[in-house]
Design an enzyme around this catalytic site. Structure first.
Site, mmCIF file in Angstrom:
data_model
loop_
_atom_site.group_PDB
_atom_site.id
_atom_site.type_symbol
_atom_site.label_atom_id
_atom_site.label_comp_id
_atom_site.label_asym_id
_atom_site.label_seq_id
_atom_site.Cartn_x
_atom_site.Cartn_y
_atom_site.Cartn_z
ATOM 1 N N ASN A 57 2.416 5.449 -9.908
ATOM 2 C CA ASN A 57 1.176 5.522 -10.692
ATOM 3 C C ASN A 57 -0.102 5.370 -9.862
ATOM 4 O OD1 ASN A 57 -0.556 4.900 -13.272
ATOM 5 N ND2 ASN A 57 -0.766 3.081 -11.971
ATOM 6 N N LYS A 111 -3.446 16.178 -7.119
ATOM 7 C CA LYS A 111 -2.688 16.248 -8.378
ATOM 8 C C LYS A 111 -1.979 17.601 -8.520
ATOM 9 C CE LYS A 111 -3.830 12.080 -9.885
ATOM 10 N NZ LYS A 111 -2.841 10.995 -9.948
ATOM 11 N N TYR A 135 -9.127 15.113 -5.201
ATOM 12 C CA TYR A 135 -8.308 14.607 -6.319
ATOM 13 C C TYR A 135 -7.508 15.750 -6.960
ATOM 14 C CZ TYR A 135 -7.274 11.909 -10.605
ATOM 15 O OH TYR A 135 -6.659 11.254 -11.647
ATOM 16 N N ASP A 155 0.879 -1.173 0.000
ATOM 17 C CA ASP A 155 0.000 0.000 0.000
ATOM 18 C C ASP A 155 0.918 1.226 0.000
ATOM 19 O OD1 ASP A 155 -1.512 2.202 0.816
ATOM 20 O OD2 ASP A 155 -2.833 1.005 2.092
ATOM 21 N N VAL A 156 0.851 2.038 -1.051
ATOM 22 C CA VAL A 156 1.813 3.141 -1.186
ATOM 23 C C VAL A 156 1.622 4.243 -0.153
ATOM 24 C CG1 VAL A 156 2.208 2.773 -3.660
ATOM 25 C CG2 VAL A 156 0.420 4.387 -2.916
HETATM 26 P P1 NAD Z 1 -7.009 2.265 -12.044
HETATM 27 O O1 NAD Z 1 -8.059 2.367 -11.000
HETATM 28 O O2 NAD Z 1 -7.065 1.152 -13.020
HETATM 29 O O3 NAD Z 1 -5.562 2.257 -11.403
HETATM 30 C C1 NAD Z 1 -5.243 2.747 -10.139
HETATM 31 C C2 NAD Z 1 -4.317 1.741 -9.493
HETATM 32 O O4 NAD Z 1 -3.865 2.255 -8.242
HETATM 33 C C3 NAD Z 1 -5.032 0.418 -9.214
HETATM 34 O O5 NAD Z 1 -4.243 -0.652 -9.705
HETATM 35 C C4 NAD Z 1 -5.122 0.371 -7.695
HETATM 36 O O6 NAD Z 1 -5.051 -0.910 -7.161
HETATM 37 C C5 NAD Z 1 -3.885 1.178 -7.323
HETATM 38 N N1 NAD Z 1 -3.970 1.674 -5.948
HETATM 39 C C6 NAD Z 1 -4.988 2.332 -5.357
HETATM 40 N N2 NAD Z 1 -4.699 2.572 -4.067
HETATM 41 C C7 NAD Z 1 -3.455 2.052 -3.855
HETATM 42 C C8 NAD Z 1 -2.598 1.984 -2.725
HETATM 43 N N3 NAD Z 1 -2.977 2.502 -1.550
HETATM 44 N N4 NAD Z 1 -1.403 1.370 -2.856
HETATM 45 C C9 NAD Z 1 -1.015 0.834 -4.033
HETATM 46 N N5 NAD Z 1 -1.786 0.876 -5.137
HETATM 47 C C10 NAD Z 1 -2.988 1.482 -5.045
HETATM 48 O O7 NAD Z 1 -7.032 3.662 -12.808
HETATM 49 P P2 NAD Z 1 -5.974 4.319 -13.815
HETATM 50 O O8 NAD Z 1 -6.761 5.215 -14.660
HETATM 51 O O9 NAD Z 1 -5.110 3.304 -14.437
HETATM 52 O O10 NAD Z 1 -5.129 5.237 -12.824
HETATM 53 C C11 NAD Z 1 -3.723 5.222 -12.759
HETATM 54 C C12 NAD Z 1 -3.207 6.628 -12.459
HETATM 55 O O11 NAD Z 1 -3.502 7.483 -13.560
HETATM 56 C C13 NAD Z 1 -3.845 7.271 -11.225
HETATM 57 O O12 NAD Z 1 -2.865 7.988 -10.509
HETATM 58 C C14 NAD Z 1 -4.852 8.239 -11.837
HETATM 59 O O13 NAD Z 1 -5.122 9.331 -10.995
HETATM 60 C C15 NAD Z 1 -4.114 8.657 -13.090
HETATM 61 N N6 NAD Z 1 -4.976 9.226 -14.122
HETATM 62 C C16 NAD Z 1 -5.886 8.450 -14.790
HETATM 63 C C17 NAD Z 1 -6.672 9.045 -15.764
HETATM 64 C C18 NAD Z 1 -7.685 8.269 -16.572
HETATM 65 O O14 NAD Z 1 -8.415 8.874 -17.350
HETATM 66 N N7 NAD Z 1 -7.778 6.968 -16.452
HETATM 67 C C19 NAD Z 1 -6.539 10.403 -16.050
HETATM 68 C C20 NAD Z 1 -5.621 11.137 -15.344
HETATM 69 C C21 NAD Z 1 -4.825 10.545 -14.390
#
Ligand code: NAD
Length: 270
Positions: free
Chosen positions: A95, A172, A168, A68-69
């Site tokens: 990420n 960010k 959020y 857990d990060v």
């Molecule tokens: P996602 O929900 O598939 O991925 C998020 C990941 O973070 C998951 O694998 C989850 O298990 C992990 N996670 C959550 N809490 C955690 C913790 N405490 N410790 C370790 N891991 C943890 O969604 P995604 O879209 O792939 O998101 C990845 C990153 O990209 C995030 O930081 C998100 O904010 C960012 N992001 C996504 C988008 C989009 O449109 N999908 C846009 C902008 C930014």
């Protein structure tokens, strides 16, 4: 004759939140570029282990590590396990991220704290551990020009305000200044620190925003390039930022957003 050496050969990376979405695609693309990859997951071992198997079946190196990060001891253990498996760590892709959306008047302190803990404090804990490791590793035998690289997964919401998501957007926005301040601090050590700001990427985090035809049309109005992004769009940017091709790039955010951050509402004269 151009070199056919994979750009990240002999490199070792940690990708957090790599059991789904963008993290999974980034981990896979890094492995395809030659990186050994520690695939971090919090609660979904199966996709993380499947990814590890795909990578090792192709002759690559990978391990799955639960952590857990937002927990200091977990982050230390994550880096220890990656170092023990690969002998070094050259790249952190920070990420992991969550959303807990609510209008401000309805937002609980717990939901505020969870998002800040994972999306901002988690970035700090991972970056701090990465810097400690990068500094401690001998310069001899380095697979890259830099002494190490950090890529923080930010969001277009590091600059675009987002009503109903203040936890959020605040996290960010914090990642934006963490990236720049840290880059300034550790550049003399030869460490590069950058962020990627995805726009709307097709992953589980934003499924609701694409679920209905109406929601999709509304979302597409915000994307001048006219399509939702795919995790691989972000993964290719991460491979480049991690590689020596980006050796003079530090302290910046690469927007991978189809133009979402270009104020698309002003297309027709505002
Ligand atoms: P996602 O929900 O598939 O991925 C998020 C990941 O973070 C998951 O694998 C989850 O298990 C992990 N996670 C959550 N809490 C955690 C913790 N405490 N410790 C370790 N891991 C943890 O969604 P995604 O879209 O792939 O998101 C990845 C990153 O990209 C995030 O930081 C998100 O904010 C960012 N992001 C996504 C988008 C989009 O449109 N999908 C846009 C902008 C930014």
């Amino acid at each position: 004759m151009p070199s056919t050496r994979p750009p990240l050969q002999n490199h070792a990376a940690i990708v957090t939140g790599a059991s789904s979405g963008i993290g999974l695609a980034v981990a896979e693309a890094l492995a395809n570029a030659g990186d050994a990859v520690a695939v971090n997951y919090r609660s979904q071992p199966v996709p993380a282990e499947e990814l590890v198997r795909r990578i090792t079946d192709r002759g690559g190196r990978a391990i799955a590590v639960q952590a857990d990060v937002s927990q200091e001891a977990d982050v230390t253990r994550l880096f220890e396990e990656a170092s023990a498996a690969f002998g070094r760590v050259d790249l952190l892709v920070s990420n992991s991220g969550v959303q807990k959306d609510a209008a401000v008047a309805d937002m609980s302190l717990a939901d505020w704290n969870t998002v800040i803990d994972v999306n901002l404090t988690g970035q700090f804990l991972c970056a701090r551990e990465a810097v400690r490791r990068f500094r401690a590793q001998p310069a001899a035998g380095r697979p890259a020009r830099s002494a190490g690289a950090i890529i923080a997964m930010s969001s277009v919401h590091e600059i675009i305000p987002w009503a109903g998501h203040i936890n959020y957007a605040a996290a960010k926005g914090g990642v934006r200044m963490l990236t720049r301040s840290l880059a300034q601090e550790v550049a003399p050590d030869g460490i590069r620190v950058n962020a990627i700001a995805p726009g709307a990427i097709r992953t589980p985090i934003n499924k609701e925003a694409r679920d209905s035809e109406e929601a999709l049309t509304k979302l597409l109005r915000l994307i001048p390039y006219g399509r939702i992004g795919e995790p691989e769009d972000v993964a290719r940017a991460a491979v480049w930022l991690a590689s020596d091709d980006a050796d003079y790039v530090t302290g910046t955010t690469l927007f991978v957003d189809g133009g979402m951050s270009l104020y698309p509402e002003f297309r027709d004269n505002g």
